[in-house]
Design a protein around this motif. Structure first.
Motif, PDB file in Angstrom:
ATOM      1  N   ARG A 119     -32.519  36.565  47.789  1.00 44.20           N
ATOM      2  CA  ARG A 119     -31.420  37.413  47.165  1.00 44.20           C
ATOM      3  C   ARG A 119     -30.150  36.823  47.195  1.00 44.20           C
ATOM      4  N   ALA A 120     -29.405  36.777  46.032  1.00 41.91           N
ATOM      5  CA  ALA A 120     -27.984  36.494  45.784  1.00 41.91           C
ATOM      6  C   ALA A 120     -27.336  37.538  45.162  1.00 41.91           C
ATOM      7  N   ILE A 121     -25.863  37.228  44.955  1.00 44.83           N
ATOM      8  CA  ILE A 121     -25.145  38.049  44.045  1.00 44.83           C
ATOM      9  C   ILE A 121     -24.728  37.293  43.043  1.00 44.83           C
ATOM     10  N   TYR A 122     -24.913  37.968  41.604  1.00 51.64           N
ATOM     11  CA  TYR A 122     -24.544  37.261  40.494  1.00 51.64           C
ATOM     12  C   TYR A 122     -23.728  38.087  39.719  1.00 51.64           C
ATOM     13  N   ASP A 123     -22.487  37.529  39.400  1.00 54.92           N
ATOM     14  CA  ASP A 123     -21.285  38.302  38.569  1.00 54.92           C
ATOM     15  C   ASP A 123     -21.335  37.656  37.096  1.00 54.92           C
ATOM     16  N   PRO A 124     -21.889  38.765  36.080  1.00 52.90           N
ATOM     17  CA  PRO A 124     -22.079  38.173  34.851  1.00 52.90           C
ATOM     18  C   PRO A 124     -20.592  38.183  34.273  1.00 52.90           C
ATOM     19  N   ASN A 125     -19.528  38.738  34.793  1.00 54.33           N
ATOM     20  CA  ASN A 125     -18.048  38.549  34.331  1.00 54.33           C
ATOM     21  C   ASN A 125     -17.678  37.034  34.266  1.00 54.33           C
ATOM     22  N   HIS A 185     -22.233  34.740  45.789  1.00 57.96           N
ATOM     23  CA  HIS A 185     -22.903  34.965  47.183  1.00 57.96           C
ATOM     24  C   HIS A 185     -24.299  34.305  47.175  1.00 57.96           C
ATOM     25  N   VAL A 186     -24.449  33.270  47.731  1.00 52.34           N
ATOM     26  CA  VAL A 186     -25.700  32.826  48.094  1.00 52.34           C
ATOM     27  C   VAL A 186     -25.991  32.748  49.754  1.00 52.34           C
ATOM     28  N   PRO A 187     -26.838  33.332  50.424  1.00 56.80           N
ATOM     29  CA  PRO A 187     -26.776  33.348  51.676  1.00 56.80           C
ATOM     30  C   PRO A 187     -27.254  32.055  52.307  1.00 56.80           C
ATOM     31  N   GLU A 188     -26.854  31.683  53.510  1.00 61.83           N
ATOM     32  CA  GLU A 188     -27.238  30.426  54.049  1.00 61.83           C
ATOM     33  C   GLU A 188     -28.716  30.474  54.492  1.00 61.83           C
ATOM     34  N   PRO A 189     -29.283  29.316  54.462  1.00 57.18           N
ATOM     35  CA  PRO A 189     -30.783  29.271  54.716  1.00 57.18           C
ATOM     36  C   PRO A 189     -31.099  29.686  56.437  1.00 57.18           C
ATOM     37  N   THR A 190     -31.794  30.285  56.793  1.00 53.21           N
ATOM     38  CA  THR A 190     -32.035  30.423  58.147  1.00 53.21           C
ATOM     39  C   THR A 190     -33.253  29.325  58.603  1.00 53.21           C
TER      40      THR A 190
END
Length: 190
Positions: free
Chosen positions: A172-178, A184-189
């Protein structure tokens, strides 16, 4: 001799396989569990010191043969009770086949990984091979390119990370189309 600790999963797998075999060699057990022969040799030598297996001498191909003793069968059965059988999956079988073969095609992998419990199609093997080639740290190297309709590609395993197969996962990540970017891409656990 230095005592090494191996994972519980590997120990359980080795006990289950050795207990089900009448007579076995390091190579037989290594092939059955998908581990390095040296690792299996260390485990079996520890069993021999604890009198769980006995050495029978050399057999075909001049390889040492072993069989489980009465004490070993009892201890292996005791350790097995309360534990579930190791899971079998197409990916695990294909990964194990790739670890054993030097250069292979998806057809080779499908044939070698097929068992009574797990049926593997050629398309599953192709998909698994393509997944392992992707990424900036691929697991497979293409040794011969495919010719559509005539032959499959040939691969070589270049990154063997252990007995468990790599798998694809969604993140899961946060994508901003603007901004046309991931913010935001979470760090791998681990």
């Amino acid at each position: 001799m230095v005592k090494r600790n191996y994972s519980d999963a590997l120990q359980t797998l080795c006990r289950n396989r050795a207990g089900s075999m009448e007579v076995f060699t390091y190579f037989d057990l290594a092939a059955a569990v998908g581990a390095q022969t040296k690792t299996i040799a260390n485990i079996v030598q520890e069993w021999e010191q604890r009198e769980l297996v006995e050495r029978l001498g050399k057999g075909p191909k001049n390889r040492l043969q072993f069989k489980t003793t009465t004490k070993g069968r009892a201890q292996f059965a005791l350790a097995e009770s309360g534990q579930s059988k190791p899971s079998v999956s197409p990916e695990k079988n294909m990964w194990t086949a790739m670890r054993m073969l030097k250069v292979f095609s998806p057809e080779d992998v499908a044939v070698q990984a097929r068992t009574e419990a797990v049926d593997i199609t050629l398309e599953q093997a192709r998909t698994f091979c393509r997944m392992l080639v992707r990424g900036h740290e691929p697991y497979l190297k293409v040794r011969r390119t495919a010719v559509p309709g005539r032959r499959d590609a040939a691969y070589q395993l270049i990154r063997d990370t252990g007995p468990l197969p790599p798998r694809e996962a969604r993140v899961r990540a946060i994508y901003d189309p603007n901004l046309v970017a991931f913010t935001h891409v979470p760090e791998p656990t681990q």
